[in-house]
Write an enzyme that holds these catalytic residues in place. Structure first.
Site, short mmCIF file in Angstrom:
data_model
loop_
_atom_site.label_atom_id
_atom_site.label_comp_id
_atom_site.label_asym_id
_atom_site.label_seq_id
_atom_site.Cartn_x
_atom_site.Cartn_y
_atom_site.Cartn_z
CG HIS A 73 44.86 -2.28 17.79
ND1 HIS A 73 44.86 -2.23 16.41
CD2 HIS A 73 44.70 -3.58 18.11
CE1 HIS A 73 44.70 -3.45 15.93
NE2 HIS A 73 44.61 -4.29 16.94
CD GLU A 76 43.19 -6.01 21.45
OE1 GLU A 76 43.53 -7.16 21.14
OE2 GLU A 76 42.70 -5.20 20.62
CG HIS A 77 47.94 -6.85 19.67
ND1 HIS A 77 48.27 -7.73 18.67
CD2 HIS A 77 46.78 -6.27 19.27
CE1 HIS A 77 47.37 -7.69 17.71
NE2 HIS A 77 46.46 -6.80 18.04
CD GLU A 149 52.40 -8.30 20.04
OE1 GLU A 149 51.37 -8.22 19.33
OE2 GLU A 149 53.08 -9.34 20.14
CD GLU A 171 44.87 -6.14 13.99
OE1 GLU A 171 43.66 -6.04 14.24
OE2 GLU A 171 45.73 -6.21 14.89
NE ARG A 614 1.90 -10.60 9.01
CZ ARG A 614 1.73 -10.62 7.69
NH1 ARG A 614 1.92 -9.54 6.97
NH2 ARG A 614 1.36 -11.74 7.07
#
Length: 994
Positions: A73, A76-77, A149, A171, A614
């Site tokens: 994570h 990723e930042h 980060e 976060e 339906r």
């Protein structure tokens, strides 16, 4: 769009270093798929050519962490914080500012990290691809990137306080303040103690500070190798461009078998008997916790790469049958039991290698968990012995089939949705095209069901009742939880500081200072210029318009938007509720739910929902409150109950028949069912406050300036929660008065008086559908728009006091707002541009990068004049408000080069021209029609954006100086942080939610 030309290729042919391994036309998604393998690195590239201008690219790495430090994570930042070719601080932010992207983000999953982009502009698309490929394979990672980060000790003074800061750290503190997310995480991890799914890939706040630079850098070197990547392209661009661009980045690498071998997700060995788990959670330090227990039952299912396509579809249909709506048998059994207030659990999860099924309840008493477990097992035993009702299966099958054929992904690019579907098998080295095909499995499943095969009952028997790999997870409310977490964090800080010498502490202070200076330092013009950008000449000068016809039918208005919808009819109805008395206004949201949830005089709500499934593509009711567009910002308030629906053209008679029953035949005197709805709604609102505190802060702020904001807060903010709590008592003590209020809303609102209807479909289908809709209008009760106590004519008492909303959370949501029109400033297109620029410059840099909050933004509503600052998952309060207050200074002194202004303009036009599918084009145009926001108004705002200069930014800065002095503040946060903020000089009154 016509299908783009595709050069004929033979399997085995090599183009730009890629060898063609497979080619197949997939009619299910109208695309030609080609799987290419890069000869030098072994990287697989899946290329889908389709008649879709919204081109999509994705680089996906299989990232399988072995601990909960959050390394995938944080990476990723971090990879988006500058790269070899693009050495500025945040190329990602530069792209947000200056591209026409229709999607730009990155996502961390338990076993993969995805870097997708999308754009309709070819040049822009390849600019995005280039920046993302360079970010993934050549990021400029440094220990400071990890500090910013991930995590670092922040010390401003040798003897001063020490805190842990980091964007991902905050976060995840916010994520773990959401009890339902915690329960979901525990449920998944409990099933996979021996694989990567047994750890938190996003990072747990307790473990994030354990991540070292060596581990961080090593993870990138190992897992971010092209041999461990899968590349995806979709759209109408030339395939040769795709292959050439990918080879440009891959050709300098050699094949690495280690990366792909290390990242493989091993299979969890099945248990011989079920296991029980118990965890605590923060339920607030005060209040009654006797009904705050939660629990799930979870089963590990077979590996997704080892089931047939028909079996995979069968699992999906079974999950839908059991839990998709309140009439679904398992959902209904759990709610009817009254053991808990609302459902929890993800249902069927197919995004992991080994699928899982999870279901449970929240809002239970301490003994509720065991009762819930017994009820679920008994329910499944009954299904196996008695079978599932045929109508339920038929309804779910039609809903799933409609969704697959419609392939309506909303604002989410189709190509990205298909990429994630392909990835479910492709990630685990199985056939990537399985998830893209549905016709054959659907036909097979229907035939087997028609022949009497008990597919679903057999799955329940073998995969649930006889499956010993089952976890029972309880989440127990703990009043001391927050204090324990805080004390653990403090102990970690004390332990780290205890062994430090004075000189080592000085080093920490210097590191803190250096990091802040680095974060505050602007990029060099050369670094910024490296990020590719379109020019103003690439921008269309005219707004895209959507043609429509509007006619008056009796006292109603009927609008038709001719759009190519492939035979689907999208029908929107807006019933005006401005004529209600103010005291029953908060009941509107529940009233809307009741239309499909109470049942009618003809059938109960289960049969009604089966009929919807339906015979249609779906019907949903909601409410919205806004304001008409007026150049002076004084437009009248609008308020509508919406019924939005869709069906194939041939199904429209049935669709209108169902809506007619919902509008005229609801069985309002079903007290027991209404009480269930109130209880579920209350539980849903309560559980949404901690993870979405910024939305509640924004609603509370908006309620201070306009009657539309006040009414919205009454119908969906904190006031609504307090109303629901009183309503639960009132249903028991005075049901007759509640029933009378519901009937009053029906009588005053659900009529043809002032009804606005929109039909989005092709002109040919409208010739058949139009007369049916006109007849529907004629059959409605006539009604009147003039009640005796219209809430819109009352002046609500606006509260301008600052408020601190106390909730159990480890982070804060800080808001400050004022109405610029009231302060004498008239917003225009240039103001919107300046506000967008703030979010990607000053606010991003000061509150996210330097302050460690997960997000910070400002919003300007150019219809009512409200200006709002907000932060998201923020460790601070006073510092953030100080940053908000200094925004005016930033704008008043702003200097922008022509290039910077051009970048901002491109990003703003990209936002204004956001990509829409045909149904959205029709609906968005209809919404503009309803508030009198004309194409001329839109063009004027566009012209103001295109011609904006620095002077307009500075003018907004002058207006924001008034916001600093006269704005109202609302903070959603923990009691401790709010008390500290008050001690720090923020004058506010407190309101405790729990």
């Amino acid at each position: 769009t016509e299908m783009p030309a595709l050069t004929k290729r033979e399997v085995g042919e090599v183009v730009s270093g890629f060898k063609l391994a497979r080619e197949e036309y997939i009619p299910d998604v109208s695309s030609t798929a080609r799987l290419w393998v890069h000869e030098k690195t072994g990287t697989e590239l899946l290329s889908l050519t389709a008649a879709d201008e919204n081109k999509t690219f994705g680089a996906v790495l299989r990232t399988t962490p072995s601990d909960s430090s959050g390394v995938p994570h944080i990476l990723e930042h971090s990879v988006l914080c500058g790269s070899r070719k693009y050495p500025c601080k945040e190329p990602f932010v530069e792209l947000i500012k200056s591209s026409l992207n229709t999607f730009l983000n990155a996502m961390t999953y338990p076993d993969k990290t995805c870097y997708p982009v999308a754009s309709c502009n070819l040049q822009d698309f390849y600019n995005l691809v280039d920046v993302y490929m360079d970010a993934v394979f050549h990021p400029r990672l440094t220990p400071d990137t990890l500090r910013q980060e991930g995590h670092h000790f922040e010390v401003d003074d040798v003897d001063g306080p020490v805190t842990i800061k980091g964007v991902v750290y905050n976060e995840m503190k916010g994520a773990y303040s959401d009890p339902e997310r915690c329960l979901g995480e525990h449920s998944m991890r409990s099933l996979f103690p021996d694989t990567t799914y047994g750890v938190e890939s996003g990072g747990h706040p307790r473990n994030i500070p354990d991540l070292t630079w060596e581990q961080f850098e090593g993870f990138h070197k190992t897992y971010y190798h092209p041999s461990n990547a899968r590349l995806w392209f979709y759209g109408d661009d030339a395939e040769e461009m795709r292959l050439a661009k990918a080879d440009e980045f891959l050709s300098e690498f050699e094949r690495s078998d280690e990366a792909a071998a290390l990242s493989k997700v091993p299979l969890q060995e099945p248990w011989s008997e079920p296991r029980d788990f118990e965890f605590g959670y923060d339920a607030g330090a005060d209040g009654d916790i006797s009904k705050k227990y939660m629990a799930t039952l979870n089963w590990m299912l077979p590996p997704i790469d080892q089931v047939t396509p028909t079996e995979l579809l069968a699992y999906g249909v079974l999950g839908h049958v059991l839990l998709s709506n309140s009439g679904s048998p398992l959902y209904k059994a759990l709610i009817d039991s009254q053991i808990g207030e609302d459902l929890v659990g993800s249902g069927l999860e197919t995004d992991l290698r080994q699928m899982l099924f999870s279901v449970g309840l929240k809002g239970m008493a301490e003994d509720g968990a065991d009762k819930m477990k017994a009820l679920v097992i008994e329910f499944f035993e009954n299904v196996v012995s008695s079978g599932l009702p045929k109508e339920v299966v038929e309804s779910s099958l039609n809903t799933i089939e409609f969704g697959l054929r419609e392939n309506n992904t909303g604002r989410f690019p189709k190509g990205l949705s298909l990429m994630l579907r392909a990835m479910s098998t492709w990630l685990h080295d199985a056939d990537p095209l399985v998830g893209l095909k549905f016709e054959e499995p659907l036909r097979d499943l229907k035939e087997r069901l028609a022949s009497g095969e008990t597919i679903f009952e057999d799955l329940i028997k073998t995969q649930i009742l006889e499956n010993t790999h089952c976890s029972f997870v309880r989440l127990v409310p703990d009043k001391e939880f927050a204090a324990k977490e805080e004390s653990a964090e403090k102990a970690r800080i004390d332990s780290a500081m205890k062994g430090l010498s004075v000189s080592e502490k000085k080093e920490l202070v210097e590191m803190t200072q250096r990091l802040k200076e680095k974060q505050a330092a602007p990029d060099s013009p050369e670094a910024l210029a490296s990020v590719p950008c379109l020019t103003k000449a690439d921008l269309p000068l005219k707004s895209k318009t959507v043609p429509f016809d509007a006619i008056v039918v009796g006292s109603s208005t009927l609008v038709h938007h001719p759009q190519p919808t492939n035979g689907v009819v999208y029908l929107d109805m807006a019933f005006d509720f401005r004529n209600l008395p103010a005291r029953i206004l908060p009941l509107v949201s529940l009233f809307s739910s009741c239309l499909s949830e109470l049942g009618t005089n003809k059938e109960d709500f289960v049969s009604l929902q089966q009929r919807v499934g339906r015979d249609t593509g779906g019907i949903r009711a909601s409410d919205s409150i806004g304001q008409n567009y007026d150049v002076l910002g004084r437009g009248r308030t609008t308020a509508d109950i919406w019924i939005r629906s869709k069906a194939m053209a041939a199904q429209v008679p049935q669709l209108l028949g169902i809506i007619r029953d919902m509008v005229t035949e609801v069985k309002w005197d079903n007290k027991e069912r209404f009480m269930q709805l109130v209880t579920e709604e209350k539980a849903a609102v309560e559980s949404s406050i901690a993870p979405s505190g910024h939305q509640y802060a924004m609603a509370r702020l908006a309620s201070k300036f306009r009657s539309s904001g006040w009414a919205n807060e009454q119908c969906g903010g904190l006031s609504y929660l307090f109303f629901l709590r009183e309503l639960t008592k009132r249903v028991e003590s005075d049901w007759d008065s509640v029933l009378a209020d519901l009937k009053t809303i029906q009588k005053l609102v659900l009529s043809s008086a002032g009804l606005k209807m929109n039909v989005t479909t092709g002109s040919d289908d409208y010739r058949t559908v139009g007369p049916l809709v006109k007849q529907f209008i004629a059959d409605l009760p006539a009604g009147s728009l003039f009640g005796f106590e219209r809430w819109v004519e009352e002046n609500p008492a606006y509260s301008v006091t600052n408020e601190g909303i106390i909730v159990p959370t480890q982070v804060n949501y800080v808001g400050k707002a004022a109405n610029l029109l009231d302060l004498g400033y008239k917003p225009n297109g240039a103001s919107l541009l300046a506000v967008k620029h703030l979010g990607t410059s000053y606010l991003w840099d000061t509150i996210r990068v330097q302050g460690g909050a997960y997000g910070a933004f400002s919003r300007l509503d150019n219809i009512n004049g409200n200006f709002t600052f907000l932060s998201y998952r923020d460790p601070s309060v006073n510092k953030t408000i100080d940053a908000f207050d200094k925004t005016s200074e930033f704008l008043r002194n702003i200097e922008l080069t022509e290039e910077e202004l051009t970048k901002a303009t491109i990003g703003m036009i990209g936002e204004m021209d956001s990509y829409s599918l045909p149904d959205s084009k029709g609906f968005n145009s209809f919404q503009r029609f309803l508030i009198n926001y004309t194409d001329e108004d839109r063009q004027r705002v566009r012209d103001e954006v295109l011609s904006a200069g620095v002077a307009e930014f500075r003018k907004l800065g002058e207006a924001l100086a008034e916001v600093k002095d006269k704005g109202s503040v609302v903070v959603v946060g923990s009691e401790e942080s709010l008390k500290k903020a008050k001690e720090g000089g923020l004058d506010m009154t407190f309101q405790r939610v729990f």
